[in-house]
Design a protein around this motif. Sequence first.
Motif, PDB file in Angstrom:
ATOM      1  N   ASN A   1      38.968 -33.286 108.518  1.00 29.43           N
ATOM      2  CA  ASN A   1      39.929 -32.215 108.264  1.00 29.43           C
ATOM      3  C   ASN A   1      41.177 -32.774 107.586  1.00 29.43           C
ATOM      4  N   ALA A   2      41.975 -31.880 107.054  1.00 32.71           N
ATOM      5  CA  ALA A   2      43.133 -32.281 106.249  1.00 32.71           C
ATOM      6  C   ALA A   2      44.100 -33.147 107.031  1.00 32.71           C
ATOM      7  N   ARG A   3      44.407 -32.741 108.247  1.00 29.75           N
ATOM      8  CA  ARG A   3      45.400 -33.465 109.036  1.00 29.75           C
ATOM      9  C   ARG A   3      44.944 -34.892 109.312  1.00 29.75           C
ATOM     10  N   ASP A   4      43.681 -35.065 109.701  1.00 30.85           N
ATOM     11  CA  ASP A   4      43.192 -36.401 110.027  1.00 30.85           C
ATOM     12  C   ASP A   4      43.117 -37.295 108.796  1.00 30.85           C
ATOM     13  N   LEU A   5      42.665 -36.730 107.669  1.00 30.49           N
ATOM     14  CA  LEU A   5      42.597 -37.526 106.443  1.00 30.49           C
ATOM     15  C   LEU A   5      43.977 -38.045 106.053  1.00 30.49           C
ATOM     16  N   ILE A   6      44.949 -37.154 106.023  1.00 31.67           N
ATOM     17  CA  ILE A   6      46.286 -37.548 105.587  1.00 31.67           C
ATOM     18  C   ILE A   6      46.911 -38.516 106.585  1.00 31.67           C
ATOM     19  N   ASP A   7      46.665 -38.309 107.872  1.00 29.13           N
ATOM     20  CA  ASP A   7      47.197 -39.233 108.880  1.00 29.13           C
ATOM     21  C   ASP A   7      46.586 -40.627 108.733  1.00 29.13           C
TER      22      ASP A   7
ATOM     23  N   ASN B   1      41.150 -33.012  91.757  1.00 30.80           N
ATOM     24  CA  ASN B   1      42.123 -32.957  92.846  1.00 30.80           C
ATOM     25  C   ASN B   1      42.083 -31.590  93.518  1.00 30.80           C
ATOM     26  N   PHE B   2      42.005 -30.546  92.697  1.00 27.89           N
ATOM     27  CA  PHE B   2      41.914 -29.178  93.215  1.00 27.89           C
ATOM     28  C   PHE B   2      40.694 -29.031  94.123  1.00 27.89           C
ATOM     29  N   ASP B   3      39.539 -29.517  93.664  1.00 30.08           N
ATOM     30  CA  ASP B   3      38.309 -29.365  94.437  1.00 30.08           C
ATOM     31  C   ASP B   3      38.408 -30.071  95.792  1.00 30.08           C
ATOM     32  N   ASN B   4      38.911 -31.302  95.779  1.00 24.78           N
ATOM     33  CA  ASN B   4      39.020 -32.065  97.022  1.00 24.78           C
ATOM     34  C   ASN B   4      40.008 -31.433  97.995  1.00 24.78           C
ATOM     35  N   LEU B   5      41.187 -31.077  97.493  1.00 23.51           N
ATOM     36  CA  LEU B   5      42.208 -30.492  98.368  1.00 23.51           C
ATOM     37  C   LEU B   5      41.818 -29.083  98.801  1.00 23.51           C
ATOM     38  N   HIS B   6      41.119 -28.360  97.929  1.00 27.50           N
ATOM     39  CA  HIS B   6      40.680 -27.016  98.312  1.00 27.50           C
ATOM     40  C   HIS B   6      39.683 -27.082  99.463  1.00 27.50           C
ATOM     41  N   ARG B   7      38.839 -28.105  99.463  1.00 22.63           N
ATOM     42  CA  ARG B   7      37.908 -28.288 100.585  1.00 22.63           C
ATOM     43  C   ARG B   7      38.680 -28.523 101.887  1.00 22.63           C
ATOM     44  N   LEU B   8      39.769 -29.294 101.784  1.00 22.96           N
ATOM     45  CA  LEU B   8      40.594 -29.542 102.968  1.00 22.96           C
ATOM     46  C   LEU B   8      41.279 -28.267 103.440  1.00 22.96           C
ATOM     47  N   VAL B   9      41.738 -27.446 102.496  1.00 31.82           N
ATOM     48  CA  VAL B   9      42.363 -26.171 102.857  1.00 31.82           C
ATOM     49  C   VAL B   9      41.364 -25.292 103.598  1.00 31.82           C
TER      50      VAL B   9
ATOM     51  N   TYR C   1      41.711 -24.066 107.491  1.00 33.58           N
ATOM     52  CA  TYR C   1      41.759 -22.645 107.847  1.00 33.58           C
ATOM     53  C   TYR C   1      40.654 -22.304 108.853  1.00 33.58           C
ATOM     54  N   TYR C   2      39.451 -22.797 108.607  1.00 30.61           N
ATOM     55  CA  TYR C   2      38.332 -22.508 109.498  1.00 30.61           C
ATOM     56  C   TYR C   2      38.606 -23.031 110.907  1.00 30.61           C
ATOM     57  N   GLN C   3      39.291 -24.188 110.977  1.00 30.89           N
ATOM     58  CA  GLN C   3      39.593 -24.793 112.273  1.00 30.89           C
ATOM     59  C   GLN C   3      40.923 -24.311 112.848  1.00 30.89           C
ATOM     60  N   LYS C   4      41.557 -23.334 112.185  1.00 25.53           N
ATOM     61  CA  LYS C   4      42.848 -22.792 112.625  1.00 25.53           C
ATOM     62  C   LYS C   4      43.909 -23.912 112.732  1.00 25.53           C
ATOM     63  N   ASP C   5      43.854 -24.851 111.803  1.00 26.59           N
ATOM     64  CA  ASP C   5      44.714 -26.034 111.835  1.00 26.59           C
ATOM     65  C   ASP C   5      45.931 -25.802 110.930  1.00 26.59           C
ATOM     66  N   THR C   6      46.976 -25.190 111.481  1.00 24.29           N
ATOM     67  CA  THR C   6      48.163 -24.893 110.673  1.00 24.29           C
ATOM     68  C   THR C   6      48.869 -26.173 110.229  1.00 24.29           C
ATOM     69  N   ASP C   7      48.893 -27.199 111.070  1.00 25.84           N
ATOM     70  CA  ASP C   7      49.501 -28.473 110.674  1.00 25.84           C
ATOM     71  C   ASP C   7      48.766 -29.076 109.485  1.00 25.84           C
ATOM     72  N   GLY C   8      47.445 -28.957 109.483  1.00 24.97           N
ATOM     73  CA  GLY C   8      46.651 -29.463 108.369  1.00 24.97           C
ATOM     74  C   GLY C   8      46.996 -28.760 107.068  1.00 24.97           C
ATOM     75  N   LEU C   9      47.203 -27.446 107.138  1.00 22.40           N
ATOM     76  CA  LEU C   9      47.586 -26.692 105.941  1.00 22.40           C
ATOM     77  C   LEU C   9      48.946 -27.148 105.423  1.00 22.40           C
TER      78      LEU C   9
ATOM     79  N   GLN D   1      50.683 -18.835 106.783  1.00 22.20           N
ATOM     80  CA  GLN D   1      51.465 -17.724 107.330  1.00 22.20           C
ATOM     81  C   GLN D   1      50.573 -16.745 108.084  1.00 22.20           C
ATOM     82  N   GLY D   2      49.367 -16.498 107.547  1.00 19.12           N
ATOM     83  CA  GLY D   2      48.454 -15.585 108.219  1.00 19.12           C
ATOM     84  C   GLY D   2      48.032 -16.086 109.589  1.00 19.12           C
ATOM     85  N   LEU D   3      47.739 -17.396 109.678  1.00 23.72           N
ATOM     86  CA  LEU D   3      47.353 -17.973 110.966  1.00 23.72           C
ATOM     87  C   LEU D   3      48.530 -18.050 111.933  1.00 23.72           C
ATOM     88  N   LYS D   4      49.691 -18.424 111.414  1.00 22.39           N
ATOM     89  CA  LYS D   4      50.845 -18.684 112.257  1.00 22.39           C
ATOM     90  C   LYS D   4      51.502 -17.396 112.754  1.00 22.39           C
TER      91      LYS D   4
END
Length: 277
Positions: free
Chosen positions: A42-48, A75-83, A87-95, A126-129
């Motif tokens: 997920n986005a948060r773990d990758l960036i961390d 870059n769009f494709d890779n980051l879009h996968r993370l987005v 979202y699927y994991q309800k990970d607002t920090d990741g977004l 914003q939608g999740l939060k």
Amino acid sequence: MEIGEALKITRKKLNLSQSEMAGDILTKSYYSKIERGIHEINARDLIDILNLHGIRIQDFFEEFNFEKNTFGKSNFDNLHRLVGNAYYQKDTDGLLKVIDAIDKFPNSQNNRLARGLRVEAKLLYQGLKYGPEKIDDETIREVKQLMFNSDNWDELSLTLLSVSLSFFKNDELSAIIKAIVTRNKPDKLTSRNREIVSSILINYLAYSYNRKITKGAALSLTFSWLSELDSSPKNCLTKIYANYFQMLLSGNKEKANQIRQFLNDNGMEDLTRYLAR
């Protein structure tokens, strides 16, 4: 190149074990499966993980996509996968982390792909939060501006529409849906755009059912377009959803419930939880 493979190459360059690469962020077992392509990160773990080893995410993507100091399609494709994963994991920090990563690309302010992905991540955050009804007007305006700032329905425009259907009035959305299905026949689209259009149309069926719209040219064209999809495995779930909404919109709730039960019986409760009833 998949992100797991890129992480493996990066780890070996740093001469780190899998445990050292994962640090306290992931278990060695889970991280190993990411490198082997069994799990997605997920986005948060990758960036961390990248931050742990002093690697900027834009440098990480640029190295494996050869797009130096610019935000490009890969870059769009890779980051879009993370987005999508966040979202699927309800990970607002990741977004939020993805938004921050996009902002660090030197050309992100003037790049349509970067701006589009950023506003999509912002809208989903914003939608999740706060809930869909609390998304601010500025974000909605930017989504619409980027969506319609193209002569054709390209991948970015379609992607933004797929996450913003609820912002449109029925007459506006009906016109958009009719334009999309008449200009984009299933067999003429790339597999990616066919997937996005399918998602848009399923969401439009849910939109219509929730607003008690049971007839109209846009609905007829939607069902016709979905029926033209071939019966390959990648289209099976879309066709099941289309049948489900056709039953709901025609008032056959008994048949719709049978379809829902079939999905549940096959371990898809996470998907049916969000289906209109």
